[in-house]
Scaffold this motif. Structure first.
Motif, mmCIF file in Angstrom:
data_model
loop_
_atom_site.group_PDB
_atom_site.id
_atom_site.type_symbol
_atom_site.label_atom_id
_atom_site.label_comp_id
_atom_site.label_asym_id
_atom_site.label_seq_id
_atom_site.Cartn_x
_atom_site.Cartn_y
_atom_site.Cartn_z
ATOM 1 N N GLU A 138 0.819 -1.215 0.000
ATOM 2 C CA GLU A 138 0.000 0.000 0.000
ATOM 3 C C GLU A 138 0.855 1.268 0.000
ATOM 4 O O GLU A 138 0.377 2.346 -0.298
ATOM 5 C CB GLU A 138 -0.932 -0.013 1.209
ATOM 6 C CG GLU A 138 -2.212 0.752 0.979
ATOM 7 C CD GLU A 138 -3.308 0.309 1.921
ATOM 8 O OE1 GLU A 138 -3.627 -0.893 1.969
ATOM 9 O OE2 GLU A 138 -3.836 1.176 2.623
ATOM 10 N N VAL A 139 2.172 1.131 0.338
ATOM 11 C CA VAL A 139 3.012 2.343 0.310
ATOM 12 C C VAL A 139 3.126 2.901 -1.103
ATOM 13 O O VAL A 139 3.432 4.061 -1.309
ATOM 14 C CB VAL A 139 4.444 2.128 0.870
ATOM 15 C CG1 VAL A 139 4.422 1.813 2.339
ATOM 16 C CG2 VAL A 139 5.208 1.112 0.074
ATOM 17 N N TYR A 140 2.855 2.085 -2.126
ATOM 18 C CA TYR A 140 2.861 2.617 -3.508
ATOM 19 C C TYR A 140 1.617 3.462 -3.765
ATOM 20 O O TYR A 140 1.590 4.279 -4.684
ATOM 21 C CB TYR A 140 2.899 1.478 -4.518
ATOM 22 C CG TYR A 140 4.157 0.634 -4.500
ATOM 23 C CD1 TYR A 140 4.125 -0.679 -4.024
ATOM 24 C CD2 TYR A 140 5.372 1.124 -4.976
ATOM 25 C CE1 TYR A 140 5.265 -1.474 -4.017
ATOM 26 C CE2 TYR A 140 6.514 0.340 -4.975
ATOM 27 C CZ TYR A 140 6.452 -0.957 -4.497
ATOM 28 O OH TYR A 140 7.585 -1.753 -4.495
ATOM 29 N N GLY A 141 0.544 3.216 -2.981
ATOM 30 C CA GLY A 141 -0.703 3.995 -3.124
ATOM 31 C C GLY A 141 -1.394 3.740 -4.444
ATOM 32 O O GLY A 141 -1.844 2.621 -4.693
ATOM 33 N N PRO A 169 7.250 5.731 -7.257
ATOM 34 C CA PRO A 169 6.910 6.724 -6.221
ATOM 35 C C PRO A 169 5.813 6.187 -5.308
ATOM 36 O O PRO A 169 5.176 5.180 -5.588
ATOM 37 C CB PRO A 169 6.399 7.914 -7.030
ATOM 38 C CG PRO A 169 5.786 7.288 -8.243
ATOM 39 C CD PRO A 169 6.626 6.073 -8.549
ATOM 40 N N CYS A 170 5.598 6.933 -4.195
ATOM 41 C CA CYS A 170 4.484 6.623 -3.275
ATOM 42 C C CYS A 170 3.435 7.712 -3.509
ATOM 43 O O CYS A 170 3.703 8.890 -3.278
ATOM 44 C CB CYS A 170 4.947 6.675 -1.827
ATOM 45 S SG CYS A 170 6.369 5.614 -1.503
ATOM 46 N N ILE A 171 2.238 7.337 -3.997
ATOM 47 C CA ILE A 171 1.240 8.334 -4.395
ATOM 48 C C ILE A 171 -0.049 8.140 -3.590
ATOM 49 O O ILE A 171 -0.775 7.160 -3.801
ATOM 50 C CB ILE A 171 0.907 8.213 -5.894
ATOM 51 C CG1 ILE A 171 2.183 8.279 -6.737
ATOM 52 C CG2 ILE A 171 -0.078 9.318 -6.309
ATOM 53 C CD1 ILE A 171 1.956 8.023 -8.219
ATOM 54 N N PHE A 172 -0.316 9.067 -2.643
ATOM 55 C CA PHE A 172 -1.503 8.907 -1.792
ATOM 56 C C PHE A 172 -2.521 9.985 -2.125
ATOM 57 O O PHE A 172 -2.197 10.990 -2.768
ATOM 58 C CB PHE A 172 -1.124 9.014 -0.308
ATOM 59 C CG PHE A 172 -0.069 8.042 0.127
ATOM 60 C CD1 PHE A 172 0.957 8.431 0.962
ATOM 61 C CD2 PHE A 172 -0.089 6.723 -0.319
ATOM 62 C CE1 PHE A 172 1.939 7.530 1.360
ATOM 63 C CE2 PHE A 172 0.887 5.809 0.067
ATOM 64 C CZ PHE A 172 1.903 6.224 0.911
ATOM 65 N N GLY A 173 -3.738 9.786 -1.617
ATOM 66 C CA GLY A 173 -4.777 10.805 -1.768
ATOM 67 C C GLY A 173 -4.535 11.960 -0.809
ATOM 68 O O GLY A 173 -3.532 11.997 -0.095
ATOM 69 N N TYR A 182 -2.497 4.830 7.173
ATOM 70 C CA TYR A 182 -1.738 3.575 7.331
ATOM 71 C C TYR A 182 -0.528 3.545 6.389
ATOM 72 O O TYR A 182 0.618 3.380 6.816
ATOM 73 C CB TYR A 182 -2.680 2.413 7.047
ATOM 74 C CG TYR A 182 -2.074 1.055 6.797
ATOM 75 C CD1 TYR A 182 -2.005 0.534 5.501
ATOM 76 C CD2 TYR A 182 -1.616 0.257 7.847
ATOM 77 C CE1 TYR A 182 -1.489 -0.726 5.258
ATOM 78 C CE2 TYR A 182 -1.097 -1.010 7.610
ATOM 79 C CZ TYR A 182 -1.037 -1.492 6.314
ATOM 80 O OH TYR A 182 -0.524 -2.755 6.075
ATOM 81 N N ALA A 183 -0.808 3.748 5.104
ATOM 82 C CA ALA A 183 0.266 3.633 4.112
ATOM 83 C C ALA A 183 1.341 4.691 4.345
ATOM 84 O O ALA A 183 2.534 4.442 4.179
ATOM 85 C CB ALA A 183 -0.313 3.777 2.703
ATOM 86 N N SER A 335 -6.450 1.968 -3.594
ATOM 87 C CA SER A 335 -5.409 1.674 -4.591
ATOM 88 C C SER A 335 -6.145 1.102 -5.799
ATOM 89 O O SER A 335 -6.987 0.218 -5.627
ATOM 90 C CB SER A 335 -4.465 0.594 -4.078
ATOM 91 O OG SER A 335 -3.724 1.043 -2.980
ATOM 92 N N ASP A 336 -5.809 1.573 -6.997
ATOM 93 C CA ASP A 336 -6.518 1.097 -8.199
ATOM 94 C C ASP A 336 -5.996 -0.242 -8.701
ATOM 95 O O ASP A 336 -6.747 -1.074 -9.193
ATOM 96 C CB ASP A 336 -6.412 2.146 -9.320
ATOM 97 C CG ASP A 336 -4.947 2.473 -9.650
ATOM 98 O OD1 ASP A 336 -4.515 2.227 -10.783
ATOM 99 O OD2 ASP A 336 -4.230 2.941 -8.735
#
Ligand SMILES: NC(=O)c1ccc[n+]([C@@H]2O[C@H](COP(=O)([O-])OP(=O)(O)OC[C@H]3O[C@@H](n4cnc5c(N)ncnc54)[C@H](O)[C@@H]3O)[C@@H](O)[C@H]2O)c1
Ligand SMILES: O=C(O)[C@H]1O[C@H](OP(=O)(O)OP(=O)(O)OC[C@H]2O[C@@H](n3ccc(=O)[nH]c3=O)[C@H](O)[C@@H]2O)[C@H](O)[C@@H](O)[C@@H]1O
Length: 386
Positions: A138-141, A169-173, A182-183, A335-336
């Motif tokens: 999930e760190v990749y988002g 990269p790590c891509i979050f909302g 969490y991520a 995450s998609d």
């Protein structure tokens, strides 16, 4: 036991492992593997031990004396440093890791996945102890491709969705999308572990599991967990199937996941444990890129497998769409797509998953049906307390 050798042909000497979170889903399978196939010792730390009780009793078991359970909460327990010092290697699995908690209990989630892990990393670094820390895919988002126009052909280009440990990269909302608490906590503890390695020479390995599933994952609400509890998708769908309810597809179940059988994944972890020269300093994706489905496809497959395993016909309408707001509440996001790049783990450890999604669902749903069907029938038959 014949002398076991590592990937470079060297004899493997027995070690002592301090396993934090050993009573959980992954921990219980890892303890089973270590007890049945290796000479290593385990100090099993957790607040619960129901998932490893079969390994602790009776004391006539062949491995008795090689596994010790210590009931403790790492948030505030003075015994933690001593146990880490007694071991050669610490494996940290402790976390709040069910998405229903991330947007509803964001503070607990951040504390559990970042703050509580700080002393574990510190004690390992200060005492020159090796650490294997469990992070998450999930760190990749979200994938880069998910930001392209819906009809862009580049969405089919692997460069826009394959997740690689040393380049993606790590891509979050946004911040109000608290699902990402969490991520983001996992990302920061990864950066802290990496910095301890760079600055103080900590020998570390970081694991990014990609949806490991199998027996003993989470709980069945109302049977061995709270009735209003919301576990991860395998247990949610198993619960719906056991109760002959439609499986709920959040936002239509369009998100994609790759699922790997817990027993395949545990092989990868054992390779990391027993090949420190090949594992130290690395972050590893552990997943099965060949098992990709949408959540809707997972629901359809689980429905088909469960009908076979239980001998019961599936429902006329086996699924129902629900909104994420209704199912998880405010602040959910997703995450998609999660396809692990396998280059690094192949090169360093020569590991590849073996089990197809259908086969892993067949063995897992057989376990779920055998373990829970009776209890569910009784709980449905018994009138709920008025
Ligand atoms: N299962 C997966 O597919 C998956 C995927 C990605 C990441 N992970 C990570 O792997 C690790 C283990 O996951 P799991 O699926 O086994 O989850 P789990 O919830 O079954 O196991 C976690 C265990 O840690 C224990 N724990 C939590 N806080 C603790 C504390 N303060 N003190 C002592 N024990 C504590 C819990 O009691 C539980 O037994 C977690 O770090 C999780 O983020 C798992
Ligand atoms: O297991 C992992 O590899 C990681 O991902 C999980 O996150 P996620 O895969 O989103 O967790 P699930 O709860 O299993 O949900 C998977 C998908 O199913 C959907 N879902 C879940 C439950 C349900 O009843 N219906 C439903 O459609 C969710 O919305 C999501 O799109 C958890 O964050 C951790 O275990 C871990 O970090």
């Amino acid at each position: 036991m014949a002398t076991r050798t590592d990937l470079d042909g060297r004899p493997i000497k027995p070690i002592t492992i301090c396993m934090i979170g050993a009573g959980g889903f992954i921990g219980s399978h890892l303890c089973e593997k270590l007890m049945s196939e290796t000479p290593h010792k385990v100090l099993a730390l957790d607040v619960y031990n129901d998932k490893i009780k079969h390994l602790l009793e009776p004391d006539t078991l062949p491995w008795a004396g090689r596994i010790q359970f210590h009931r403790l909460n790492i948030k505030h327990d003075s015994r933690l440093e001593g146990l880490i010092k007694m071991a050669d290697l610490t494996i940290n699995l402790a976390a709040i890791c069910t998405p229903a908690d991330y947007n509803t209990r964001p503070l607990d989630t951040i504390y559990s996945n970042f703050i509580d892990a700080l002393p574990v990393v510190k004690y390992c670094s200060e005492n020159n102890k090796r650490l294997i820390h469990f992070s998450t895919c999930e760190v990749y988002g979200k994938t880069i491709g998910s930001f392209l126009p819906k009809d862009s052909p580049l969405r089919q280009d692997p460069a826009y969705y394959v997740l690689k440990e040393d380049t993606s990269p790590c891509i979050f909302g946004s911040i109000e999308k608290q699902r990402w608490s969490y991520a983001c906590a996992k990302q920061l503890i990864e950066r802290l572990v990496y910095a301890e390695g760079a600055e103080n020479g900590l020998e570390f390995t970081i694991v990014r599991p990609f949806n490991w599933i199998g027996p003993r994952m989470d709980f069945i609400p109302g049977i061995d967990g709270p009735s209003e509890g919301v576990p991860r998708v395998l247990a949610c769908f198993s619960n719906n199937l056991l109760r002959r309810e439609p499986l709920k597809l959040v936002d239509g179940g369009q998100s994609q996941r790759t699922f790997v059988y817990i027993k395949d994944a545990i092989e990868a972890v054992l390779l990391m444990i027993e090949n420190p020269d090949r594992a130290n300093g690395h972050i590893f994706n552990v997943g099965n890129p060949n098992n990709e489905v949408t959540v809707r496809q997972l629901a359809e497959m689980m429905t088909e497998v469960y009908a076979k395993v239980s001998g019961e016909p599936s429902l006329e309408s086996p699924t129902i769409d629900v909104s994420s707001k209704e199912f998880y509440g405010e602040g959910y996001d997703d995450s998609d797509k999660r396809i692990p790049d396998m280059t690094i783990i192949n090169k360093q450890l020569g590991w590849n998953p073996k089990t197809s999604l259908w086969d892993l669902l067949e063995s897992t749903l057989t376990y779920q049906h055998r373990t829970y069907a009776e209890a569910i029938k009784k709980s449905i038959a018994k009138p709920t307390a008025s």
